[in-house]
Motif scaffolding. Sequence first.
Motif, mmCIF file in Angstrom:
data_model
loop_
_atom_site.group_PDB
_atom_site.id
_atom_site.type_symbol
_atom_site.label_atom_id
_atom_site.label_comp_id
_atom_site.label_asym_id
_atom_site.label_seq_id
_atom_site.Cartn_x
_atom_site.Cartn_y
_atom_site.Cartn_z
ATOM 1 N N ARG A 147 0.667 -0.989 0.164
ATOM 2 C CA ARG A 147 -0.170 -0.140 0.269
ATOM 3 C C ARG A 147 0.416 0.967 -0.161
ATOM 4 O O ARG A 147 1.629 0.886 0.760
ATOM 5 C CB ARG A 147 -1.402 -0.227 1.954
ATOM 6 C CG ARG A 147 -2.218 -1.316 0.746
ATOM 7 C CD ARG A 147 -2.391 -1.207 2.276
ATOM 8 N NE ARG A 147 -4.324 -2.360 2.556
ATOM 9 C CZ ARG A 147 -3.675 -3.670 2.528
ATOM 10 N NH1 ARG A 147 -2.780 -4.053 2.289
ATOM 11 N NH2 ARG A 147 -5.386 -3.985 2.075
ATOM 12 N N GLN B 7 2.420 5.079 0.242
ATOM 13 C CA GLN B 7 2.532 5.715 1.744
ATOM 14 C C GLN B 7 2.862 7.645 1.087
ATOM 15 O O GLN B 7 3.898 6.950 0.789
ATOM 16 C CB GLN B 7 2.762 5.297 2.925
ATOM 17 C CG GLN B 7 2.020 3.811 3.787
ATOM 18 C CD GLN B 7 0.957 4.561 3.891
ATOM 19 O OE1 GLN B 7 0.865 6.219 4.559
ATOM 20 N NE2 GLN B 7 0.234 4.408 5.540
ATOM 21 N N SER B 8 3.755 8.001 2.288
ATOM 22 C CA SER B 8 3.503 9.627 1.653
ATOM 23 C C SER B 8 5.526 9.287 2.322
ATOM 24 O O SER B 8 5.420 7.818 3.049
ATOM 25 C CB SER B 8 3.298 10.502 2.610
ATOM 26 O OG SER B 8 3.540 9.791 3.554
ATOM 27 N N GLN C 22 5.682 9.590 5.934
ATOM 28 C CA GLN C 22 5.501 8.062 6.763
ATOM 29 C C GLN C 22 6.519 7.142 6.647
ATOM 30 O O GLN C 22 6.768 6.253 7.734
ATOM 31 C CB GLN C 22 4.179 8.177 6.227
ATOM 32 C CG GLN C 22 3.448 6.363 7.502
ATOM 33 C CD GLN C 22 3.116 7.084 8.353
ATOM 34 O OE1 GLN C 22 3.214 8.166 8.964
ATOM 35 N NE2 GLN C 22 3.692 6.095 9.753
ATOM 36 N N TYR D 69 3.542 -1.090 2.693
ATOM 37 C CA TYR D 69 3.931 0.255 2.280
ATOM 38 C C TYR D 69 5.412 0.229 1.929
ATOM 39 O O TYR D 69 6.344 -0.317 1.194
ATOM 40 C CB TYR D 69 4.159 0.642 3.066
ATOM 41 C CG TYR D 69 2.692 0.400 4.799
ATOM 42 C CD1 TYR D 69 1.605 0.893 4.850
ATOM 43 C CD2 TYR D 69 2.817 -0.089 6.074
ATOM 44 C CE1 TYR D 69 0.723 0.562 4.986
ATOM 45 C CE2 TYR D 69 2.155 -0.336 6.201
ATOM 46 C CZ TYR D 69 0.690 -0.367 6.216
ATOM 47 O OH TYR D 69 -0.468 -0.422 7.326
ATOM 48 N N THR E 10 6.768 3.248 -0.828
ATOM 49 C CA THR E 10 6.976 4.972 -1.265
ATOM 50 C C THR E 10 7.778 5.113 -2.066
ATOM 51 O O THR E 10 8.849 4.474 -2.722
ATOM 52 C CB THR E 10 7.044 5.948 0.291
ATOM 53 O OG1 THR E 10 6.688 7.087 -0.255
ATOM 54 C CG2 THR E 10 8.787 6.077 0.144
ATOM 55 N N ARG F 261 -6.128 1.758 1.548
ATOM 56 C CA ARG F 261 -6.410 0.727 2.606
ATOM 57 C C ARG F 261 -7.385 0.145 2.209
ATOM 58 O O ARG F 261 -6.783 -1.506 2.816
ATOM 59 C CB ARG F 261 -6.863 1.848 3.716
ATOM 60 C CG ARG F 261 -7.354 1.157 4.576
ATOM 61 C CD ARG F 261 -7.984 1.709 5.817
ATOM 62 N NE ARG F 261 -8.219 1.511 6.901
ATOM 63 C CZ ARG F 261 -8.962 1.678 8.341
ATOM 64 N NH1 ARG F 261 -9.061 3.405 8.583
ATOM 65 N NH2 ARG F 261 -9.095 1.380 9.412
#
Length: 262
Positions: free
Chosen positions: A44, A46-47, A50, A104, A106, A255
């Motif tokens: 997933r 994420q920034s 994060q 996650y 990025t 999400r």
Amino acid sequence: MHGGVRVVPVVPAGWTGRWWGVLRLALVLLWLLAAAVSWWTAPRKQSYEQARADVTAGHVTAYQWGDSWATGGSPRPWFGASGLRASSTLGPLFAWRTPEGRVYWTDTDSFDQATTTGAVDPGNYSGPGAVGIAQDLRAGGLEQRAGEVRPLGVAVTGIGLVVAAVFLGVVVAGPAPVLGTRWFWFWLASTAPYGLGMLFWLSRDHPWSRPVVPAAMLGDRERRDRGILGLGLGILATILISLLLLTLHEALGDRWVPLPDA
């Protein structure tokens, strides 16, 4: 043998039906398990902030660098892991796994400024953003945690292979399907994404049992669904499910509907 007469044990017909029913249920449960694990561990987005926050807090059990996703978010005929492809430099994509098993990622190119501390060689990374995370990894003593971020991906792929093998074994060597030819079910299950063709086969053709055959088909087996129809339905299902996933991804976000390359 008793007096020249062979004694053959008789197995109640109901037992056979129960065993086939158990096998059908087992295939569905395996499919549900693979779907649940695949969804839970799907990467997933994420920034960048994060990502650095998780690294700084030590909330990283494994991480990987890459430049593109091997499979991306496109539907696959059976469950499989989305992996990162890596080139000569590290980044710009950074993926990490948290203690609860979530994955996650990025794009470090979204951050183009970083204070260089000299802890790492900037020439090994794709840009300032990747250098910043690499410095955080070294500062937190997390460099040794580089490795596969989706360890359950192998298990999910294995489940998909087992289910596919059982399906192919029954379709090829089992009783002749009633509502569709062997080629119809083969092409449908091979092209429809996420094993949905196999679920349709279980629900519509009722393998290992005596399905109710429409009166119009009695004595006319040539009217069964043919292979070309199965291929067409599989391709159509792939297109429609791709559009559905993109729509749900836009509406619900990563999400609930994660798409690694979105």
